[in-house]
Design an enzyme around this catalytic site. Structure first.
Site, mmCIF file in Angstrom:
data_model
loop_
_atom_site.group_PDB
_atom_site.id
_atom_site.type_symbol
_atom_site.label_atom_id
_atom_site.label_comp_id
_atom_site.label_asym_id
_atom_site.label_seq_id
_atom_site.Cartn_x
_atom_site.Cartn_y
_atom_site.Cartn_z
ATOM 1 N N ARG A 36 -6.378 -6.971 -10.012
ATOM 2 C CA ARG A 36 -6.864 -5.591 -10.105
ATOM 3 C C ARG A 36 -7.676 -5.365 -11.376
ATOM 4 O O ARG A 36 -8.616 -4.567 -11.380
ATOM 5 C CB ARG A 36 -5.685 -4.606 -10.072
ATOM 6 N N LYS A 193 8.915 -4.444 9.087
ATOM 7 C CA LYS A 193 9.382 -3.319 9.911
ATOM 8 C C LYS A 193 8.286 -2.639 10.713
ATOM 9 O O LYS A 193 7.235 -2.302 10.174
ATOM 10 C CB LYS A 193 10.007 -2.263 9.013
ATOM 11 N N GLY A 346 0.134 -6.406 -0.762
ATOM 12 C CA GLY A 346 0.712 -7.331 -1.741
ATOM 13 C C GLY A 346 1.142 -8.671 -1.167
ATOM 14 O O GLY A 346 0.771 -9.729 -1.683
ATOM 15 N N GLY A 369 -0.835 0.448 -0.422
ATOM 16 C CA GLY A 369 -0.662 1.686 0.334
ATOM 17 C C GLY A 369 -1.996 2.323 0.725
ATOM 18 O O GLY A 369 -2.149 2.845 1.832
HETATM 19 C C1 3PG Z 1 -0.078 0.731 -5.770
HETATM 20 O O1 3PG Z 1 0.276 -0.240 -6.452
HETATM 21 O O2 3PG Z 1 0.095 0.788 -4.531
HETATM 22 C C2 3PG Z 1 -0.821 1.837 -6.448
HETATM 23 O O3 3PG Z 1 -1.078 1.528 -7.764
HETATM 24 C C3 3PG Z 1 -0.107 3.168 -6.296
HETATM 25 O O4 3PG Z 1 1.110 3.162 -6.993
HETATM 26 P P1 3PG Z 1 2.247 4.224 -6.590
HETATM 27 O O5 3PG Z 1 2.738 3.831 -5.229
HETATM 28 O O6 3PG Z 1 3.313 4.125 -7.667
HETATM 29 O O7 3PG Z 1 1.601 5.596 -6.558
#
Ligand code: 3PG
Ligand code: MG
Length: 395
Positions: A36, A193, A346, A369
């Site tokens: 990142r 899931k 991830g 996310g």
């Molecule tokens: C992530 O790693 O998905 C983003 O940096 C968002 O982080 P968060 O889910 O803690 O808002």
């Protein structure tokens, strides 16, 4: 959606604040995976090349809001960026009070989540951030799904707000994959899931020509197809949802293929001995932990025939060497394919690294996310705010 892009703006002598996603793993005071941070460098360099003073913002982890905690300090990140840029990067602790910066300098503000009001998107906090810059650049694709003060809020208050090169590139790659794909469009969705990815699966089925499911998700589909799955992890409550998705795929003339063979173990452990079973001969004490070799060949054919591939999630427990072959074969097949391929999440990135195919995937997203929410068809709040500013309708 249209929005202003940093590349088009004159930034000479300006104070340019860039929201990054430096939410990276840190151990022993060092950054342990810097994908990142590396992805953010072109945006920082662009601002410097244009003659700006650069103020970087990011969150790290989920600290208790309003409280400093060394564990969540961005100090290791400041050191890491400084090494990558080859110039000093000052870490500012009480930056909301005011920032002194000259063109050519780079400063990193301490974790935005130490400020009360960040996560609730307090407009007063967003306005204070906006007051510290001439131009605000949103380049944190990985955090674009969060409507927080340093993302959505400040975009609405800054004198000028635009998208940085990373955010632009991520959105362009996703747009190309999902809205204007070379066909056939194939999605591969793995993970443990169905419940966490039900909306992603639903929404993908409306767009894709084929959908391959893997991991614990596939177990629920295997059960829905009427096979016994022994002690495999699955979600009995979601079998009807899986049945419905299979019917929906068939009604569209597509398919969600069920593996012909699987690799089972006696327990969920790295020491379990891998054994190949036909999908209809899984024993009552066995757990499905990977797809089998014939299924790997089937899926490699589907991958070879695709024009565009969207990949999120492994098809087996690839962290255990005995159950890694399926995910390896998927990763390698995507790498060999001439299709435009995009991967995010991830676990998926860890698999790409483990199997050494990073250079063979067309685009690797920095979003977890945010990637999934985009694929679900949801509007990312920070992107919406940029589009509203561009259209002149921001409130
Ligand atoms: C992530 O790693 O998905 C983003 O940096 C968002 O982080 P968060 O889910 O803690 O808002
Ligand atoms: Mg390729």
């Amino acid at each position: 959606m249209n929005f202003a892009r940093m590349v088009d703006l004159d930034l000479r002598g300006k104070r340019v604040m860039i929201r990054e996603d430096f939410n990276v793993p840190i151990a022993g005071g060092k950054v342990t995976s810097d994908a990142r941070i590396r992805a953010a460098i072109p945006g920082i360099q662009l601002a410097l090349d244009k003659g700006a003073g650069v103020i970087l913002l990011s969150h790290l982890g989920r600290p208790v809001e309003g409280q400093y905690s060394a564990e969540f300090s961005l100090a290791p990140v400041a050191e890491h960026i400084s090494a990558l840029l080859g110039k000093p990067v000052r870490l500012l602790s009480s930056w909301l009070e005011g920032i002194n910066i000259q063109p050519g300098e780079v400063v990193l503000c301490e974790n935005v989540r130490f400020n009360p009001g960040e996560e609730k998107n307090d407009p007063a906090l967003a306005a204070r951030m906006a007051g510290l810059c001439d131009v605000f650049v949103m380049d944190a694709f990985g955090t674009a799904h969060r409507a927080q003060a340093s993302t959505e809020g400040v975009i609405r208050k800054a004198p000028v707000a635009c998208a940085g090169p990373l955010l632009s590139q991520e959105l362009d790659a996703l747009q190309r994959s999902l809205h204007a794909p070379d066909r056939p469009l194939l999605a591969i969705v793995g993970g443990s899931k169905v419940s966490t990815k039900l909306h992603v699966l639903e929404s993908l089925l409306d767009r894709v020509d084929s959908l391959i499911v893997g991991g614990g998700i596939a177990n629920t589909f295997i059960a829905a197809a009427g096979h016994r799955i022994g002690k495999s992890l699955y979600e009995p409550d979601l079998v009807p949802a899986a049945e419905r998705l299979i019917r929906k795929a068939h009604d569209k003339g597509g398919d969600i293929p069920i593996p012909r063979d699987v690799v089972v173990g006696q327990s969920f452990s790295a020491d379990a001995s891998p054994m190949v079973r036909n999908v209809d001969t899984v024993g009552p004490e066995e757990m499905i932990l990977d797809i089998g070799p014939r299924t790997s060949v089937d899926y490699a054919h589907i991958i070879a025939g695709a024009g565009t591939i969207v990949w999120n999630g492994p098809v087996g427990v690839f962290e255990f060497p005995g159950f890694a072959a399926g995910t390896r074969s998927i990763a390698e097949a995507i790498g060999r394919s001439a299709a435009f391929s995009i991967a995010g999440g991830g676990d998926t990135l860890a698999a790409i690294d483990q199997f050494g195919v990073a250079n063979d995937i067309s685009y690797i997203s920095t979003g977890g996310g945010a990637f999934l929410e985009y694929v679900e068809g949801r509007t990312l709040p920070a992107v919406k705010a940029l589009a509203d500013r561009y259209a002149g309708t921001a409130t």
